[in-house]
Scaffold this motif. Sequence first.
Motif, PDB file in Angstrom:
ATOM      1  N   PRO A  43     -15.877   8.959  -2.167  1.00  0.00           N
ATOM      2  CA  PRO A  43     -14.452   8.584  -2.177  1.00  0.00           C
ATOM      3  C   PRO A  43     -13.568   9.578  -1.441  1.00  0.00           C
ATOM      4  N   PHE A  44     -12.429   9.106  -0.975  1.00  0.00           N
ATOM      5  CA  PHE A  44     -11.440   9.992  -0.343  1.00  0.00           C
ATOM      6  C   PHE A  44     -10.656  10.768  -1.393  1.00  0.00           C
ATOM      7  N   ILE A  45     -10.287  10.052  -2.462  1.00  0.00           N
ATOM      8  CA  ILE A  45      -9.481  10.734  -3.485  1.00  0.00           C
ATOM      9  C   ILE A  45     -10.406  11.374  -4.502  1.00  0.00           C
ATOM     10  N   ILE A  73      -8.445   0.498  -0.340  1.00  0.00           N
ATOM     11  CA  ILE A  73      -8.658   0.248   1.091  1.00  0.00           C
ATOM     12  C   ILE A  73     -10.132   0.222   1.515  1.00  0.00           C
ATOM     13  N   GLY A  74     -11.046   0.692   0.637  1.00  0.00           N
ATOM     14  CA  GLY A  74     -12.449   0.772   1.060  1.00  0.00           C
ATOM     15  C   GLY A  74     -12.603   1.805   2.163  1.00  0.00           C
ATOM     16  N   PRO A  90      -2.924   4.610  -2.799  1.00  0.00           N
ATOM     17  CA  PRO A  90      -3.413   3.425  -2.080  1.00  0.00           C
ATOM     18  C   PRO A  90      -4.893   3.517  -1.710  1.00  0.00           C
ATOM     19  N   ALA A  91      -5.437   4.739  -1.666  1.00  0.00           N
ATOM     20  CA  ALA A  91      -6.851   4.898  -1.302  1.00  0.00           C
ATOM     21  C   ALA A  91      -7.779   4.197  -2.285  1.00  0.00           C
ATOM     22  N   LEU A 110       0.823  -1.215   0.000  1.00  0.00           N
ATOM     23  CA  LEU A 110       0.000   0.000   0.000  1.00  0.00           C
ATOM     24  C   LEU A 110       0.854   1.261   0.000  1.00  0.00           C
TER      25      LEU A 110
END
Lengths: 619, 233
Positions: free
Chosen positions: A251-253, A21-22, A17-18, A11
């Motif tokens: 999403p984070f990204i 990872i869920g 990596p995001a 990762l």
Amino acid sequence: MQKTALSDKILLKVEKPARYIGNEINAVVKNKNEIDIRFALCFPDVYEIGMSHLGIQILYSLFNSYEDVWAERVYSPWVDLDKIMRDDNIPLFALESQEPVKNFDFLGFTLQYEMCYTNILQVLDLAGIPIRASDRSEDDPIVVGGGPCTYNPEPICEFFDFFYIGEGETGYREIFDLYKEHKAKKTTRKEFLKRISQIEGMYVPSLVEVTYNDDGTVKGFTDDEGKPVHIKKQVVREMDKAHYPEKPVVPFIKVTQDRVVLEIQRGCVRGCRFCQAGQLYRPVRERSVEHLEEMAIKLLNNTGHEEISLSSLSSSDFSGIEELVNFLIEECDKRHINISLPSLRIDNFSVDVMSKVQDIKKSSLTFAPEAGSQRMRNIINKGLTEEDILKGARLAFENGWTRVKLYFMLGLPGETVEDIEGIADIADKIAREFFDAVPKEERKNGPVQIVVSTSFFIPKPFTAFQWAPMNEAKDFLDKAYITRKAITSMLNQKRIKYNWHEADVSVIEGILARGDRKLNDLIETLYKKGCIYDAWGEYFDMDKWMSTMAELGIDPAFYTTRKRDLDEIFPWDFLDCGVSKDFLKREWERSLKGEVTPNCMLRCNGCGAVNMNGMYCPM
Amino acid sequence: MKVRIKFAKSGVMVYIGHLDLLRYFQKSMRRAQIDIKYSEGFSPHQIMSFAAPLGVGVISNGEYMDVELNSSEGKASFIDSLNEVMVPGVKILNAVLLPDKAKNAMSSVAAASYRIVRKDGGKIPEEVISSADVFIGQNEIMITKETKKNVMELDIKPHIYQFGIDSEEISLKVDASSAGNIKPMLVVEALYRYAGVDFDPLDMQIIRDEMYMDIGEGDERELVSLDSIGEDF
């Protein structure tokens, strides 16, 4: 520490990596011991693209609303992780549970564009599921496909156990119930698929035999009992009652569509003859403004997104557009939310709205005339006239806009040099309109900037142009050259920028769009030669595609430039999207004569969707 | 009203980079319906700033950010409503109302404390532990620091405020000011090199435990945690 399928070292090594990872906001985690069916929903492209797709969010939310089902997401690992997973033998996993997809009951792919086909094989292979349906065992997940490309699933039909033709909201509960029965009674995979094939809209390729004529065209389709095959799409009857995700995953990204998406209607009343979506999603069905307002507030509260966008094929045709937009402007202003309004016709209303929600200096007007001459626009049945465009542009210029984007297609049926040169002409006229409408002293936002983009026309199944020969790559590039030369000869050429699309990838897309079963071998061979991410310019390898076709004795011209007989049976003719082949044939013939067909609000043209599954077209 | 928030970041959230974490908090403020203040202008943004970016892979029990609010129903409700919309791996630990003239978190940071442990739970090699006293007792600890433009020699000794080691962990308090920030892994690398022990930074887990401001007079350093100024609200 939360569970991850990938080690910490991996990762920290991979890009973003995001993606893997869920744990995102609104991701659904269930106790796997309390559910009966595990469903992996896959968009076979990178996370940022897949996460932007509304259809997957709808199915994710719908499936997870069932107590006995746990739906999770899976996307194509990017090339860096793809290599690591192969080197280290790491099986592909779903994001929520981080557990191998191979242990799931279903693996469902959404098929949004042809160039993702090798990525389907990538996902199957990394998951450890045999690529061909015929090689799968009783323990492998059932592999199902849905989405627009399933309206010609033949080039990839051997990789799927079945295809779900039509809109996903309506048919899955029945499938899940059948699956539970199949598990309880321990029937075979084959028996289960047989039962599936009896549900409307379900196509089980292994149960359909295709016969061919000597010239390679299709002779007919028969089922396992020797009867003709006819599969009618699943369709939502009332949009307000159809499931809509109130808590989409955030999403984070940064992803392509990083906003709340509000689908205001499905279908389109315009009958553009090149447009596949305009036929596939008939008849037009609107959501009520009241329902949409309620949804908008819920979605904004549940996601925290800073932008909301309306989604439909032609937002201006939505009957409640003014009411809805005015509501959103008021609500969003309070909450510091941006509004994005794609596919709005440029008129007094939209110019007024856009001046409220956009920064005029930064935003641009978009027109999609699609063709440069009125003659050609009549052939493609694009209702937009030069007068409409110039009037709309003038109105926007008077209100301070200076940037204009224009979209055209090259390679349309019956296209002449004059039609192509018309593209430059219309761009130049828009520039003149600016200089005429805005006196020198008022050009505080600078002079007009026009960007002309052309793509290459690709005939698609279930359109009037499904009979049309497609251009070769060389023709396409010649036409792009004519366009460029014509633009540089214009008075206002310095105000006009020109972009054109890649020709090679358009040719491949054309082959796959109207392809047949013989192309399954091609996709598999290409994948085994290392092709993935063909939708990405940096990974698409035209030479590999061409040489592999030559090796397998596949003639690209058979699928692209060949002139198709009016009575030819197409590989997708056993599917029924509601629009009849007779109607499409009439439209093709009218196009050859340059005859315009009015939109559905003005007159019913008898496309056939009027009586789709007992539901009436509201037009 | 200016509010300083202390939070922890762990679990899979360590893979979320600084800019994405900022986006995550912006969306969280909206989900929690916090009455946060927005900047003026055509595309207003929330008034929010972080003390110091946290490297990807690093766990933290002491992250800080400052926000400006129009109104609040009080500290407890503020913390609860934010925690209600967090994902596993991010937890709001504290919030304080800052005095109006307080410097923002970023310019206040003077130091940070860290622990470094082995990811596999293993012990720190005996050679490293036994070299540590002499290592930290040196007059200067020179390292080579590679920047985008050049490679330079740097003495990190003056920037190390506290150092401790046992078989479980290395603990550090180092300069975290904008002028003299020291990455904890630089110290660990220098120590292992000094001890002559091979070492892969990816085998080590860094934990940031706290960030400090300096309230000392003159040259006298007095480090207190970033949330020790301000009051309940």
